[in-house]
Design a protein around this motif. Structure first.
Motif, PDB file in Angstrom:
ATOM      1  N   UNK A   5      33.079  32.334  34.978  1.00 44.39           N
ATOM      2  CA  UNK A   5      34.498  32.087  35.262  1.00 44.39           C
ATOM      3  C   UNK A   5      34.798  32.322  36.737  1.00 44.39           C
ATOM      4  N   UNK A   6      34.116  33.324  37.319  1.00 43.89           N
ATOM      5  CA  UNK A   6      34.300  33.589  38.744  1.00 43.89           C
ATOM      6  C   UNK A   6      33.781  32.446  39.598  1.00 43.89           C
ATOM      7  N   UNK A   7      32.633  31.884  39.210  1.00 41.49           N
ATOM      8  CA  UNK A   7      32.081  30.756  39.966  1.00 41.49           C
ATOM      9  C   UNK A   7      32.993  29.538  39.866  1.00 41.49           C
ATOM     10  N   UNK A   8      33.521  29.293  38.667  1.00 43.25           N
ATOM     11  CA  UNK A   8      34.424  28.157  38.488  1.00 43.25           C
ATOM     12  C   UNK A   8      35.698  28.340  39.306  1.00 43.25           C
ATOM     13  N   UNK A   9      36.229  29.562  39.316  1.00 42.23           N
ATOM     14  CA  UNK A   9      37.456  29.837  40.067  1.00 42.23           C
ATOM     15  C   UNK A   9      37.239  29.627  41.561  1.00 42.23           C
TER      16      UNK A   9
ATOM     17  N   UNK B  50      43.387  37.894  36.178  1.00 48.89           N
ATOM     18  CA  UNK B  50      42.281  38.285  35.313  1.00 48.89           C
ATOM     19  C   UNK B  50      42.553  37.852  33.875  1.00 48.89           C
ATOM     20  N   UNK B  51      41.476  37.677  33.120  1.00 48.83           N
ATOM     21  CA  UNK B  51      41.578  37.216  31.735  1.00 48.83           C
ATOM     22  C   UNK B  51      41.710  38.395  30.772  1.00 48.83           C
ATOM     23  N   UNK B  52      41.653  38.107  29.474  1.00 55.85           N
ATOM     24  CA  UNK B  52      41.854  39.118  28.444  1.00 55.85           C
ATOM     25  C   UNK B  52      40.810  40.227  28.519  1.00 55.85           C
ATOM     26  N   UNK B  53      41.200  41.396  28.025  1.00 64.27           N
ATOM     27  CA  UNK B  53      40.317  42.554  28.009  1.00 64.27           C
ATOM     28  C   UNK B  53      39.984  42.955  26.573  1.00 64.27           C
ATOM     29  N   UNK B  54      38.784  43.453  26.401  1.00 67.99           N
ATOM     30  CA  UNK B  54      38.416  44.107  25.145  1.00 67.99           C
ATOM     31  C   UNK B  54      38.618  45.600  25.339  1.00 67.99           C
ATOM     32  N   UNK B  55      39.497  46.175  24.523  1.00 66.41           N
ATOM     33  CA  UNK B  55      39.808  47.596  24.649  1.00 66.41           C
ATOM     34  C   UNK B  55      38.870  48.397  23.743  1.00 66.41           C
TER      35      UNK B  55
ATOM     36  N   UNK C 261      36.832  38.019  32.778  1.00 63.65           N
ATOM     37  CA  UNK C 261      36.740  37.107  33.915  1.00 63.65           C
ATOM     38  C   UNK C 261      38.054  36.807  34.594  1.00 63.65           C
ATOM     39  N   UNK C 262      38.119  35.631  35.202  1.00 66.64           N
ATOM     40  CA  UNK C 262      39.243  35.256  36.060  1.00 66.64           C
ATOM     41  C   UNK C 262      39.590  33.785  35.823  1.00 66.64           C
ATOM     42  N   UNK C 263      40.831  33.436  36.148  1.00 66.53           N
ATOM     43  CA  UNK C 263      41.246  32.038  36.052  1.00 66.53           C
ATOM     44  C   UNK C 263      42.235  31.721  37.162  1.00 66.53           C
ATOM     45  N   UNK C 264      42.293  30.452  37.540  1.00 64.87           N
ATOM     46  CA  UNK C 264      43.265  29.964  38.509  1.00 64.87           C
ATOM     47  C   UNK C 264      44.590  29.715  37.790  1.00 64.87           C
TER      48      UNK C 264
END
Length: 263
Positions: A9-13, A42-47, A71-74
């Protein structure tokens, strides 16, 4: 391992970030262009372990948790609507806006668009048009025998007709502003259209009520700064490479795990 997908996701962003930067650089010499900036979330987190939960019957509270991100998104590419540098052209029908406002343009379907590009021309009927032949609003027609075209800071257009030495006012350029100009949608050809995010257009006279003034024989340069864009490009490239390193490291770890299972 989820790390591989997170790094992807970081590479795509960063790939999209480079595309945005490349468009800015490509439009360095585009009249009235406003540069864009990539914004990420930033994207969703697993708690795995939530902050503030109790760890015992005595009511002990977890001071910090265990959150694993995905990960991350634009999420946006807002335009930076700062003033571009006025550049002198010595062409009578070139005009630049210094301050707030846009020129109003009538499209072929009768709807309106807005621009900071004031490199205007005359068509075969003497009407004031854009480089693509779209009518500047409100409509102004310059007589065939006109000379000494003058556009004052308020947008009044005056000419000397025939052999007359007295200036005659033949029209008035107006400006349009928006509550949120960053909410305008770019449609190409240096044009923007209103959206619900921009708010309704507000027409007015230049140099009044907060509108900018008009400079004749000038055009507004792009607000792209070459040094800034190159620095952003290098930073995006390095971020892409680092995410690629995470993919490589994760692959090596998976390979080691596979080898252990085979052994």
């Amino acid at each position: 391992m989820r790390a591989m997908y997170t790094a992807a996701t970081g590479m795509k962003a960063q790939e999209m970030n480079v595309e945005i930067i490349s468009n800015n650089i490509a439009n360095m010499r585009t009249t009235g262009y406003k540069r864009q900036r990539a914004e990420f979330q930033d994207l969703l987190y697993e708690h795995v372990r939530r902050i503030g939960t109790q760890t015992s019957d005595q009511g002990n509270i977890v001071p910090v948790g265990v959150d694993i991100g995905s990960g991350v998104r634009l999420v946006g590419t807002p335009r930076i609507m700062t003033q571009g540098t006025p550049t002198q052209t010595d062409k009578d029908l070139d005009v630049a806006i210094r301050g707030e406002g846009y020129f109003k343009i009538e499209r072929n379907d009768g709807t309106y668009a807005y621009t900071r590009d004031g490199s205007f021309e005359r068509d075969g009927q003497g009407r004031l048009v854009t480089a693509n032949g779209l009518l500047v609003q409100p409509g102004i027609t310059i007589p065939e025998n006109a000379s000494q075209i003058t556009i004052n800071p308020q947008g009044q257009v005056s000419v000397n007709i025939g052999t007359s030495t007295t200036a005659t006012i033949i029209g008035q350029l107006t400006l349009t502003r928006f509550i949120n100009k960053a909410g305008l949608e770019a449609i190409g050809d240096n044009l923007f259209v209103e959206t619900p995010a921009s708010g309704a257009p507000q027409d007015g006279i230049a140099n009044t009520d907060g509108m900018g003034d008009i400079l004749q024989k000038y055009v507004e340069s792009s607000n792209v700064e070459a040094v800034t864009e190159i620095a952003n490009l290098i930073a995006a490239q390095r971020a892409y490479e680092m995410n690629g390193k995470v993919v490589t490291a994760t692959d090596s770890m998976l390979q080691a795990t596979t080898s252990m299972m085979r052994g």
